[in-house]
Scaffold this motif. Structure first.
Motif, PDB file in Angstrom:
ATOM      1  N   ASN A 125       0.804  -1.217   0.000  1.00 25.77           N
ATOM      2  CA  ASN A 125       0.000   0.000   0.000  1.00 25.77           C
ATOM      3  C   ASN A 125       0.841   1.274   0.000  1.00 25.77           C
ATOM      4  OD1 ASN A 125      -2.490   1.229  -0.174  1.00 25.77           O
ATOM      5  ND2 ASN A 125      -2.678   1.447   2.038  1.00 25.77           N
ATOM      6  N   ALA A 126       1.774   1.340  -0.909  1.00 24.34           N
ATOM      7  CA  ALA A 126       2.666   2.497  -0.986  1.00 24.34           C
ATOM      8  C   ALA A 126       2.153   3.516  -2.003  1.00 24.34           C
ATOM      9  CB  ALA A 126       4.076   2.048  -1.362  1.00 24.34           C
ATOM     10  N   SER A 127       2.614   4.746  -1.826  1.00 22.82           N
ATOM     11  CA  SER A 127       2.308   5.804  -2.789  1.00 22.82           C
ATOM     12  C   SER A 127       3.460   6.799  -2.809  1.00 22.82           C
ATOM     13  CB  SER A 127       1.003   6.525  -2.423  1.00 22.82           C
ATOM     14  OG  SER A 127       1.152   7.223  -1.207  1.00 22.82           O
ATOM     15  N   VAL A 128       3.585   7.513  -3.923  1.00 24.22           N
ATOM     16  CA  VAL A 128       4.624   8.527  -4.095  1.00 24.22           C
ATOM     17  C   VAL A 128       3.985   9.722  -4.780  1.00 24.22           C
ATOM     18  CG1 VAL A 128       6.855   9.064  -5.130  1.00 24.22           C
ATOM     19  CG2 VAL A 128       6.375   6.724  -4.381  1.00 24.22           C
ATOM     20  N   LYS A 129       4.151  10.907  -4.176  1.00 23.74           N
ATOM     21  CA  LYS A 129       3.582  12.131  -4.755  1.00 23.74           C
ATOM     22  C   LYS A 129       4.553  13.273  -4.528  1.00 23.74           C
ATOM     23  CE  LYS A 129       0.180  14.922  -6.168  1.00 23.74           C
ATOM     24  NZ  LYS A 129       0.698  15.642  -7.286  1.00 23.74           N
ATOM     25  N   HIS A 130       4.908  13.962  -5.612  1.00 19.97           N
ATOM     26  CA  HIS A 130       5.761  15.137  -5.525  1.00 19.97           C
ATOM     27  C   HIS A 130       4.883  16.368  -5.339  1.00 19.97           C
ATOM     28  CE1 HIS A 130       8.663  18.233  -6.659  1.00 19.97           C
ATOM     29  NE2 HIS A 130       9.606  17.319  -6.466  1.00 19.97           N
ATOM     30  N   GLU A 131       5.290  17.279  -4.458  1.00 15.31           N
ATOM     31  CA  GLU A 131       4.485  18.469  -4.141  1.00 15.31           C
ATOM     32  C   GLU A 131       4.164  19.332  -5.356  1.00 15.31           C
ATOM     33  OE1 GLU A 131       6.527  20.741  -1.191  1.00 15.31           O
ATOM     34  OE2 GLU A 131       6.064  19.342   0.423  1.00 15.31           O
ATOM     35  N   SER A 132       5.131  19.512  -6.244  1.00 14.32           N
ATOM     36  CA  SER A 132       4.950  20.478  -7.325  1.00 14.32           C
ATOM     37  C   SER A 132       4.674  19.855  -8.693  1.00 14.32           C
ATOM     38  CB  SER A 132       6.175  21.383  -7.419  1.00 14.32           C
ATOM     39  OG  SER A 132       7.318  20.616  -7.722  1.00 14.32           O
ATOM     40  N   LEU A 133       4.649  18.535  -8.780  1.00 17.54           N
ATOM     41  CA  LEU A 133       4.385  17.890 -10.061  1.00 17.54           C
ATOM     42  C   LEU A 133       2.976  17.303 -10.063  1.00 17.54           C
ATOM     43  CD1 LEU A 133       7.777  16.030 -10.608  1.00 17.54           C
ATOM     44  CD2 LEU A 133       7.038  18.189 -11.605  1.00 17.54           C
ATOM     45  N   PRO A 134       2.315  17.309 -11.200  1.00 14.46           N
ATOM     46  CA  PRO A 134       0.938  16.809 -11.256  1.00 14.46           C
ATOM     47  C   PRO A 134       0.841  15.286 -11.413  1.00 14.46           C
ATOM     48  CG  PRO A 134       1.569  17.682 -13.382  1.00 14.46           C
ATOM     49  CD  PRO A 134       2.730  17.934 -12.450  1.00 14.46           C
ATOM     50  N   TYR A 135       1.889  14.582 -11.087  1.00 14.93           N
ATOM     51  CA  TYR A 135       1.909  13.139 -11.251  1.00 14.93           C
ATOM     52  C   TYR A 135       1.856  12.458  -9.888  1.00 14.93           C
ATOM     53  CZ  TYR A 135       3.800  14.825 -15.634  1.00 14.93           C
ATOM     54  OH  TYR A 135       3.991  15.507 -16.794  1.00 14.93           O
ATOM     55  N   SER A 136       1.250  11.291  -9.846  1.00 14.91           N
ATOM     56  CA  SER A 136       1.255  10.520  -8.606  1.00 14.91           C
ATOM     57  C   SER A 136       1.268   9.035  -8.940  1.00 14.91           C
ATOM     58  CB  SER A 136       0.029  10.850  -7.760  1.00 14.91           C
ATOM     59  OG  SER A 136      -1.137  10.379  -8.393  1.00 14.91           O
ATOM     60  N   VAL A 137       1.824   8.288  -8.021  1.00 11.74           N
ATOM     61  CA  VAL A 137       1.817   6.844  -8.113  1.00 11.74           C
ATOM     62  C   VAL A 137       1.220   6.348  -6.793  1.00 11.74           C
ATOM     63  CG1 VAL A 137       3.189   4.753  -8.433  1.00 11.74           C
ATOM     64  CG2 VAL A 137       3.916   6.881  -9.513  1.00 11.74           C
ATOM     65  N   SER A 138       0.161   5.561  -6.886  1.00 11.71           N
ATOM     66  CA  SER A 138      -0.500   5.065  -5.684  1.00 11.71           C
ATOM     67  C   SER A 138      -0.799   3.584  -5.840  1.00 11.71           C
ATOM     68  CB  SER A 138      -1.785   5.849  -5.429  1.00 11.71           C
ATOM     69  OG  SER A 138      -2.676   5.676  -6.519  1.00 11.71           O
ATOM     70  N   GLY A 139      -1.324   2.991  -4.798  1.00  8.23           N
ATOM     71  CA  GLY A 139      -1.685   1.581  -4.865  1.00  8.23           C
ATOM     72  C   GLY A 139      -0.525   0.669  -5.186  1.00  8.23           C
ATOM     73  N   ILE A 140       0.666   1.043  -4.729  1.00  6.43           N
ATOM     74  CA  ILE A 140       1.850   0.232  -5.020  1.00  6.43           C
ATOM     75  C   ILE A 140       1.859  -0.972  -4.080  1.00  6.43           C
ATOM     76  CG2 ILE A 140       4.369   0.160  -5.155  1.00  6.43           C
ATOM     77  CD1 ILE A 140       4.239   3.277  -5.399  1.00  6.43           C
ATOM     78  N   ASN A 141       1.782  -2.152  -4.665  1.00  7.66           N
ATOM     79  CA  ASN A 141       1.867  -3.404  -3.928  1.00  7.66           C
ATOM     80  C   ASN A 141       2.745  -4.342  -4.745  1.00  7.66           C
ATOM     81  OD1 ASN A 141      -0.108  -3.227  -1.569  1.00  7.66           O
ATOM     82  ND2 ASN A 141      -1.345  -2.507  -3.286  1.00  7.66           N
ATOM     83  N   ALA A 142       3.703  -4.957  -4.092  1.00  6.25           N
ATOM     84  CA  ALA A 142       4.601  -5.845  -4.828  1.00  6.25           C
ATOM     85  C   ALA A 142       5.086  -6.955  -3.919  1.00  6.25           C
ATOM     86  CB  ALA A 142       5.797  -5.066  -5.367  1.00  6.25           C
ATOM     87  N   PHE A 143       5.244  -8.136  -4.501  1.00  9.00           N
ATOM     88  CA  PHE A 143       5.866  -9.251  -3.794  1.00  9.00           C
ATOM     89  C   PHE A 143       6.925  -9.840  -4.708  1.00  9.00           C
ATOM     90  CE2 PHE A 143       6.460 -13.627  -2.468  1.00  9.00           C
ATOM     91  CZ  PHE A 143       6.749 -13.429  -1.124  1.00  9.00           C
ATOM     92  N   VAL A 144       8.148  -9.906  -4.208  1.00  5.03           N
ATOM     93  CA  VAL A 144       9.268 -10.447  -4.970  1.00  5.03           C
ATOM     94  C   VAL A 144       9.855 -11.608  -4.177  1.00  5.03           C
ATOM     95  CG1 VAL A 144      11.505  -9.930  -6.014  1.00  5.03           C
ATOM     96  CG2 VAL A 144       9.723  -8.164  -5.943  1.00  5.03           C
TER      97      VAL A 144
END
Length: 182
Positions: A125-144
């Motif tokens: 359940n990870a996410s990454v969001k930059h304050e000044s950029l209009p891009y986001s990555v959410s719902g990060i789930n991974a198993f390796v």
């Protein structure tokens, strides 16, 4: 080539109102090789360990062991930001908000021709969001899964600007790979 030692022993870090003691980072630079022995506490109960040797140049190798149990990625980014600020190093992650958990317990060694590995790594359940950029990555789930001398990406998923992405595949013992993204 770089030679020398960089050692931070019994380092205390303050994360919000909590003092995290007994952090250690020991780096040994020996020409085209770096040895790391580290343990960083990310909360009163959680820590991340990274130990290994990285060789560069003509004979590249990696031999690393990682242990991290329920590491809060937000805390980890705050610690990195704090350390880079103390060292007066420009830090682009200061403007990035990260959430989620990391679990890792694996050993990996390779000469980039053959792979030896065991253990696993998981992001929840990870996410990454930059304050000044209009891009986001959410719902990060991974198993390796790193057992049996291969890296099996059983499922890695994320949502990039409302578009789902799924990655799976394998890196084999002979370092050949088959990675799929959709």
């Amino acid at each position: 080539n770089v030679y020398g030692n960089l050692n931070f022993s019994d380092l205390s870090l303050k994360l919000e109102d909590v003092v995290l003691s007994d952090n250690n980072v020991d780096l040994v630079f020996n020409g085209q090789e770096v040895k790391i022995d580290s343990i960083i506490h990310t909360s009163k109960t959680d820590s991340a360990e990274l130990n290994g040797i990285f060789s560069f140049g003509k004979k590249r190798t990696i031999d690393v062991t990682t242990k991290a149990k329920n590491i809060n990625l937000a805390n980890l980014t705050k610690i990195i930001s704090g350390v880079t600020e103390i060292l007066n190093i420009p830090n682009p992650i200061n403007n990035i908000k990260v959430t989620g958990l990391l679990d890792a317990d694996f050993k990996l060694s390779s000469d980039f021709k053959k792979l030896k590995s065991f253990g696993n790594a998981r992001v929840v359940n990870a996410s990454v969001k930059h304050e000044s950029l209009p891009y986001s990555v959410s719902g990060i789930n991974a198993f390796v899964n790193l057992n049996n001398n291969k890296i099996l990406i059983e499922k890695a998923e994320a949502i990039v600007n409302k578009t789902p992405i799924i990655i799976n595949g394998v890196v084999n013992e002979d370092v050949s790979f088959d990675i799929n993204a959709s």
